[in-house]
Design an enzyme around this catalytic site. Structure first.
Site, short mmCIF file in Angstrom:
data_model
loop_
_atom_site.label_atom_id
_atom_site.label_comp_id
_atom_site.label_asym_id
_atom_site.label_seq_id
_atom_site.Cartn_x
_atom_site.Cartn_y
_atom_site.Cartn_z
N ASN A 1 0.86 -1.18 0.00
CA ASN A 1 0.00 0.00 0.00
C ASN A 1 0.90 1.24 0.00
O ASN A 1 1.72 1.42 0.92
CB ASN A 1 -0.89 -0.05 1.25
CG ASN A 1 -1.81 1.16 1.34
OD1 ASN A 1 -1.38 2.28 1.14
ND2 ASN A 1 -3.05 0.93 1.69
N HIS B 1 1.03 6.24 1.75
CA HIS B 1 1.86 7.17 2.52
C HIS B 1 2.94 7.83 1.66
O HIS B 1 3.50 8.85 2.06
CB HIS B 1 2.43 6.49 3.76
CG HIS B 1 1.32 6.14 4.71
ND1 HIS B 1 0.65 7.09 5.44
CD2 HIS B 1 0.71 4.97 4.97
CE1 HIS B 1 -0.31 6.51 6.14
NE2 HIS B 1 -0.30 5.23 5.87
N HIS C 1 -5.70 3.57 -1.46
CA HIS C 1 -7.03 3.86 -0.92
C HIS C 1 -7.44 5.24 -1.40
O HIS C 1 -6.85 6.24 -0.97
CB HIS C 1 -6.96 3.81 0.62
CG HIS C 1 -8.28 3.99 1.30
ND1 HIS C 1 -8.45 3.81 2.65
CD2 HIS C 1 -9.50 4.34 0.83
CE1 HIS C 1 -9.71 4.03 2.99
NE2 HIS C 1 -10.37 4.37 1.90
N ARG D 1 -9.62 7.90 -0.86
CA ARG D 1 -10.56 8.36 0.17
C ARG D 1 -11.46 9.46 -0.37
O ARG D 1 -11.05 10.23 -1.25
CB ARG D 1 -9.80 8.89 1.39
CG ARG D 1 -9.23 7.80 2.25
CD ARG D 1 -8.60 8.39 3.51
NE ARG D 1 -8.40 7.35 4.49
CZ ARG D 1 -9.26 7.02 5.43
NH1 ARG D 1 -10.40 7.67 5.56
NH2 ARG D 1 -9.00 6.05 6.28
N ARG E 1 -7.28 12.73 0.82
CA ARG E 1 -6.18 13.24 1.66
C ARG E 1 -4.80 12.80 1.18
O ARG E 1 -3.81 13.43 1.45
CB ARG E 1 -6.38 12.85 3.12
CG ARG E 1 -6.19 11.38 3.39
CD ARG E 1 -6.23 11.08 4.86
NE ARG E 1 -7.56 11.24 5.41
CZ ARG E 1 -7.98 10.64 6.53
NH1 ARG E 1 -7.14 9.89 7.21
NH2 ARG E 1 -9.20 10.79 6.97
N GLU F 1 -8.62 0.29 -2.73
CA GLU F 1 -9.45 0.31 -1.51
C GLU F 1 -10.39 1.49 -1.59
O GLU F 1 -9.97 2.59 -1.96
CB GLU F 1 -8.57 0.54 -0.28
CG GLU F 1 -7.85 -0.65 0.21
CD GLU F 1 -7.00 -0.28 1.42
OE1 GLU F 1 -7.29 0.72 2.10
OE2 GLU F 1 -6.03 -0.98 1.64
N THR G 1 -8.17 3.31 8.45
CA THR G 1 -9.38 2.50 8.54
C THR G 1 -9.41 1.77 9.89
O THR G 1 -8.56 0.93 10.16
CB THR G 1 -9.40 1.46 7.39
OG1 THR G 1 -8.94 2.11 6.21
CG2 THR G 1 -10.79 0.92 7.17
N GLU H 1 -10.62 -9.58 3.29
CA GLU H 1 -9.34 -9.19 3.90
C GLU H 1 -9.59 -9.07 5.39
O GLU H 1 -10.41 -8.25 5.83
CB GLU H 1 -8.84 -7.86 3.32
CG GLU H 1 -7.51 -7.45 3.96
CD GLU H 1 -6.84 -6.26 3.27
OE1 GLU H 1 -7.00 -6.10 2.04
OE2 GLU H 1 -6.16 -5.49 3.98
N HIS I 1 -3.45 -4.54 7.76
CA HIS I 1 -3.57 -3.40 8.67
C HIS I 1 -2.63 -3.52 9.86
O HIS I 1 -2.74 -4.43 10.66
CB HIS I 1 -5.01 -3.19 9.18
CG HIS I 1 -5.26 -1.73 9.41
ND1 HIS I 1 -4.79 -1.07 10.50
CD2 HIS I 1 -5.87 -0.80 8.65
CE1 HIS I 1 -5.11 0.20 10.42
NE2 HIS I 1 -5.76 0.40 9.28
N1 PXP Z 1 -5.62 -3.08 4.25
C1 PXP Z 1 -6.62 -2.16 4.38
C2 PXP Z 1 -8.00 -2.57 4.02
C3 PXP Z 1 -6.33 -0.85 4.81
O1 PXP Z 1 -7.33 0.04 4.94
C4 PXP Z 1 -4.99 -0.50 5.07
C5 PXP Z 1 -4.66 0.90 5.47
O2 PXP Z 1 -4.91 1.75 4.39
C6 PXP Z 1 -4.00 -1.49 4.90
C7 PXP Z 1 -4.34 -2.77 4.52
C8 PXP Z 1 -2.55 -1.20 5.15
O3 PXP Z 1 -2.37 -0.90 6.51
P1 PXP Z 1 -0.96 -0.38 7.02
O4 PXP Z 1 -0.69 0.90 6.29
O5 PXP Z 1 -1.19 -0.21 8.49
O6 PXP Z 1 0.04 -1.43 6.70
#
Ligand code: PXP
Length: 246
Positions: free
Chosen positions: A10, A13, A46, A48, A52, A73, A104, A154, A194
């Site tokens: 992901n 960031h 994601h 949003r 953001r 996402e 999330t 997931e 997550h």
């Molecule tokens: N899976 C989902 C559904 C999420 O919402 C997120 C956060 O955007 C992640 C995985 C990745 O989480 P993390 O950034 O904490 O590794």
């Protein structure tokens, strides 16, 4: 049976760093390529409602790059669903979204929101998109996901990641193991994500039947010190310890 556990990275960031200054850098597609060079099987973003971090144009650029498999996402809201149907990523993961949350916080309420989720899942699937529901490892939610015709769930690993005592960690891990067993028995493909990092990965790898782990924040944070490709490669190596189903 030993299985190759897939890694979805992901990169929200990376976009957050860009949005912090409104600069054109760091480039999302270049970041995605570095992840793939390190062994990522897919890229997750994601989109949003408040935009953001990830922007619509980012999703289009990532989608058009044929070296990448994109998992989008998103919340189940009409504007974003219409967008997903135009973009047609390989996969969509439906997540709940609250404006004020930092990330999330919970899984989607598949059991309580069947009426809202059913048409969206149907439309996304009809467009050839693999649909995943981000759910807590709760039997009611997993049964609802299967009934709704989502082929993938997931499992939300945030409670395990955030557990502050050994007893809480054991309890959360047991929930995830039971959740994965049930999801598998229901014929669902099982992903997890997550808050996963190198500290909790040993526990995460004890969850059976996993197909893909989606990891973002900890990889991007580690990349500050060693670069994205190395950060992804380190994790990829750690995933080799996965034993698969029971
Ligand atoms: N899976 C989902 C559904 C999420 O919402 C997120 C956060 O955007 C992640 C995985 C990745 O989480 P993390 O950034 O904490 O590794």
């Amino acid at each position: 049976m030993k299985t190759r556990l897939k890694l979805g990275v992901n990169i929200d960031h990376v976009a957050a760093l860009r949005q912090a200054r409104g600069t054109p850098y760091p480039d999302l597609v270049a970041a995605a390529h570095d992840c793939v060079a390190g062994g990522a099987d897919g890229i997750t973003v994601h989109l949003r409602e408040d935009r953001r971090h990830i922007q619509d144009a980012d999703v289009w650029r990532l989608r058009r790059d044929n070296r990448l498999s994109l998992n989008l996402e998103m919340a189940n809201v009409p504007e974003i669903v219409r967008f997903a149907l135009r973009v047609r990523p390989a996969e969509v993961c439906l997540v709940p979204e609250r404006r004020a949350e930092r990330t999330t916080e919970r899984g989607v309420d598949a059991a309580g929101r069947r009426r809202q989720l059913q048409p969206t899942i149907r439309r996304l699937r009809a467009a050839g998109i693999v649909v995943s529901l981000f759910v807590d490892p709760d039997p009611r939610q997993l049964a609802a996901a299967a009934e709704l015709g989502a082929p993938v769930v997931e499992l939300h690993t945030g409670d395990l990641a955030g557990a502050t005592s050994a007893a809480a960690r054991r309890r959360r891990l047991a929930e995830l193991i039971r959740g994965a067993e049930l999801a598998h028995a229901l014929g669902l493909r099982v992903n997890a994500g997550h808050g996963i990092n190198t500290d909790n990965l040993r526990d995460i790898l004890r969850i059976p039947w996993l197909d893909t782990l989606n990891i973002g924040h900890s990889i991007v944070a580690r990349a500050l010190f060693c670069g994205l490709t190395t950060a992804v490669r380190e994790l990829r190596r750690a995933l080799a310890a996965y034993r698969g189903g029971a």
